[in-house]
Motif scaffolding. Structure first.
Motif, PDB file in Angstrom:
ATOM      1  N   HIS A  33       0.848  -1.192   0.000  1.00  0.00           N
ATOM      2  CA  HIS A  33       0.000   0.000   0.000  1.00  0.00           C
ATOM      3  C   HIS A  33       0.881   1.238   0.000  1.00  0.00           C
ATOM      4  N   ARG A  34       0.426   2.274  -0.675  1.00  0.00           N
ATOM      5  CA  ARG A  34       1.116   3.567  -0.640  1.00  0.00           C
ATOM      6  C   ARG A  34       0.092   4.624  -0.247  1.00  0.00           C
ATOM      7  N   ALA A  35       0.261   5.176   0.942  1.00  0.00           N
ATOM      8  CA  ALA A  35      -0.671   6.187   1.429  1.00  0.00           C
ATOM      9  C   ALA A  35      -0.684   7.386   0.487  1.00  0.00           C
ATOM     10  N   ARG A  36      -1.874   7.945   0.317  1.00  0.00           N
ATOM     11  CA  ARG A  36      -1.978   9.130  -0.533  1.00  0.00           C
ATOM     12  C   ARG A  36      -2.902  10.156   0.096  1.00  0.00           C
ATOM     13  N   GLN A  37      -2.623  11.395  -0.223  1.00  0.00           N
ATOM     14  CA  GLN A  37      -3.367  12.525   0.312  1.00  0.00           C
ATOM     15  C   GLN A  37      -4.713  12.651  -0.406  1.00  0.00           C
ATOM     16  N   LEU A  38      -5.755  12.913   0.356  1.00  0.00           N
ATOM     17  CA  LEU A  38      -7.075  13.160  -0.222  1.00  0.00           C
ATOM     18  C   LEU A  38      -7.057  14.489  -0.972  1.00  0.00           C
ATOM     19  N   THR A  39      -7.670  14.501  -2.140  1.00  0.00           N
ATOM     20  CA  THR A  39      -7.782  15.729  -2.935  1.00  0.00           C
ATOM     21  C   THR A  39      -9.246  15.945  -3.322  1.00  0.00           C
ATOM     22  N   ALA A  40      -9.549  17.157  -3.722  1.00  0.00           N
ATOM     23  CA  ALA A  40     -10.907  17.459  -4.199  1.00  0.00           C
ATOM     24  C   ALA A  40     -11.229  16.608  -5.424  1.00  0.00           C
ATOM     25  N   ALA A  41     -10.235  16.363  -6.272  1.00  0.00           N
ATOM     26  CA  ALA A  41     -10.459  15.547  -7.471  1.00  0.00           C
ATOM     27  C   ALA A  41     -10.850  14.116  -7.092  1.00  0.00           C
ATOM     28  N   LEU A  42     -10.175  13.524  -6.098  1.00  0.00           N
ATOM     29  CA  LEU A  42     -10.550  12.172  -5.654  1.00  0.00           C
ATOM     30  C   LEU A  42     -11.977  12.160  -5.138  1.00  0.00           C
ATOM     31  N   CYS A  43     -12.358  13.198  -4.420  1.00  0.00           N
ATOM     32  CA  CYS A  43     -13.732  13.290  -3.899  1.00  0.00           C
ATOM     33  C   CYS A  43     -14.738  13.380  -5.037  1.00  0.00           C
ATOM     34  N   ASP A  58     -18.026   7.787  -6.276  1.00  0.00           N
ATOM     35  CA  ASP A  58     -19.490   7.724  -6.228  1.00  0.00           C
ATOM     36  C   ASP A  58     -19.985   7.802  -4.790  1.00  0.00           C
ATOM     37  N   ILE A  59     -19.173   7.292  -3.875  1.00  0.00           N
ATOM     38  CA  ILE A  59     -19.496   7.314  -2.457  1.00  0.00           C
ATOM     39  C   ILE A  59     -18.182   7.376  -1.674  1.00  0.00           C
ATOM     40  N   ILE A  60     -18.206   8.131  -0.571  1.00  0.00           N
ATOM     41  CA  ILE A  60     -17.021   8.289   0.273  1.00  0.00           C
ATOM     42  C   ILE A  60     -17.382   7.813   1.670  1.00  0.00           C
ATOM     43  N   LEU A  61     -16.605   6.887   2.195  1.00  0.00           N
ATOM     44  CA  LEU A  61     -16.840   6.348   3.530  1.00  0.00           C
ATOM     45  C   LEU A  61     -15.728   6.829   4.459  1.00  0.00           C
ATOM     46  N   VAL A  62     -16.136   7.434   5.568  1.00  0.00           N
ATOM     47  CA  VAL A  62     -15.173   7.996   6.522  1.00  0.00           C
ATOM     48  C   VAL A  62     -15.304   7.311   7.877  1.00  0.00           C
ATOM     49  N   MET A  63     -14.302   7.487   8.705  1.00  0.00           N
ATOM     50  CA  MET A  63     -14.251   6.813   9.999  1.00  0.00           C
ATOM     51  C   MET A  63     -14.874   7.616  11.138  1.00  0.00           C
ATOM     52  N   GLU A  64     -14.808   8.943  11.049  1.00  0.00           N
ATOM     53  CA  GLU A  64     -15.274   9.794  12.136  1.00  0.00           C
ATOM     54  C   GLU A  64     -16.121  10.935  11.577  1.00  0.00           C
ATOM     55  N   LYS A  65     -17.034  11.442  12.398  1.00  0.00           N
ATOM     56  CA  LYS A  65     -17.912  12.537  11.968  1.00  0.00           C
ATOM     57  C   LYS A  65     -17.106  13.753  11.526  1.00  0.00           C
ATOM     58  N   ARG A  66     -16.014  14.033  12.224  1.00  0.00           N
ATOM     59  CA  ARG A  66     -15.219  15.208  11.856  1.00  0.00           C
ATOM     60  C   ARG A  66     -14.583  15.061  10.475  1.00  0.00           C
ATOM     61  N   HIS A  67     -14.422  13.836  10.002  1.00  0.00           N
ATOM     62  CA  HIS A  67     -13.885  13.626   8.657  1.00  0.00           C
ATOM     63  C   HIS A  67     -14.873  14.130   7.599  1.00  0.00           C
ATOM     64  N   LYS A  68     -16.164  13.978   7.870  1.00  0.00           N
ATOM     65  CA  LYS A  68     -17.181  14.485   6.943  1.00  0.00           C
ATOM     66  C   LYS A  68     -17.033  15.996   6.785  1.00  0.00           C
ATOM     67  N   GLU A  69     -16.805  16.674   7.912  1.00  0.00           N
ATOM     68  CA  GLU A  69     -16.655  18.125   7.874  1.00  0.00           C
ATOM     69  C   GLU A  69     -15.401  18.532   7.103  1.00  0.00           C
ATOM     70  N   SER A  70     -14.324  17.800   7.297  1.00  0.00           N
ATOM     71  CA  SER A  70     -13.079  18.092   6.575  1.00  0.00           C
ATOM     72  C   SER A  70     -13.264  17.911   5.071  1.00  0.00           C
ATOM     73  N   ILE A  71     -13.978  16.881   4.686  1.00  0.00           N
ATOM     74  CA  ILE A  71     -14.241  16.645   3.265  1.00  0.00           C
ATOM     75  C   ILE A  71     -15.122  17.744   2.701  1.00  0.00           C
ATOM     76  N   THR A  72     -16.114  18.183   3.476  1.00  0.00           N
ATOM     77  CA  THR A  72     -16.989  19.261   3.024  1.00  0.00           C
ATOM     78  C   THR A  72     -16.203  20.545   2.784  1.00  0.00           C
ATOM     79  N   ARG A  73     -15.217  20.825   3.625  1.00  0.00           N
ATOM     80  CA  ARG A  73     -14.379  22.012   3.409  1.00  0.00           C
ATOM     81  C   ARG A  73     -13.517  21.854   2.155  1.00  0.00           C
ATOM     82  N   LEU A  74     -13.018  20.663   1.926  1.00  0.00           N
ATOM     83  CA  LEU A  74     -12.156  20.402   0.770  1.00  0.00           C
ATOM     84  C   LEU A  74     -12.945  20.364  -0.534  1.00  0.00           C
ATOM     85  N   ALA A  75     -14.086  19.699  -0.500  1.00  0.00           N
ATOM     86  CA  ALA A  75     -14.900  19.500  -1.710  1.00  0.00           C
ATOM     87  C   ALA A  75     -16.378  19.583  -1.322  1.00  0.00           C
TER      88      ALA A  75
END
Length: 144
Positions: free
Chosen positions: A63-73, A77-94
């Motif tokens: 595995h090679r870790a990679r940074q989340l980008t707006a393009a990946l978002c 088709d669907i994004i699954l996150v581990m914590e509620k605060r991750h949803k907020e971070s994704i909303t700010r990014l995309a």
């Protein structure tokens, strides 16, 4: 309908790759990949996370870790996150990804999956069990 699944955590070395590999096993006809909000870019999966997963017969390729980008978002088709605060971070990014971002623990009263990084093997085992159970629930929904 949901053919491109993106799993997100923070470092992209423990929780999201475990969920990625588990969902890949359960949903072989889907594209499942992962990224991190604060990824340890190019790092392999955490050794303890890999050991626990492989103990449960989950195949964990390199595995090679990679940074989340707006393009990946946008591409997912669907994004699954581990914590509620991750949803907020994704909303700010995309912001456009808000409506397709869900907790991995969505079907378990919006259960969060805690970060086991640098914790005990027992913490990793607990997290593995949460990920496995929640991935099975998601697979039953996404494979319909």
């Amino acid at each position: 309908m949901f053919n491109n699944i993106l799993v997100v955590c923070v470092g992209n070395i423990c929780r999201s790759p475990t969920a990625e590999f588990f969902l890949n096993r359960l949903l072989p006809n889907k594209t499942v990949h992962s990224a991190g909000l604060g990824a340890l870019v190019d790092k392999d999966m955490d050794a303890t996370a890999r050991k626990i997963a492989e103990h449960h017969q989950l195949e964990c390729p390199t595995h090679r870790a990679r940074q989340l980008t707006a393009a990946l978002c946008r591409e997912a088709d669907i994004i699954l996150v581990m914590e509620k605060r991750h949803k907020e971070s994704i909303t700010r990014l995309a912001p456009e990804a808000r409506g397709k971002t869900f907790l991995l623990g969505q079907w378990q009263q919006e259960q969060e999956v805690p970060d086991p990084y640098k914790k005990s093997p027992e913490a990793f085992e607990h997290v593995y069990q949460l990920i496995a159970h929640n991935c099975e629930l998601w697979a039953s929904k996404l494979d319909e």
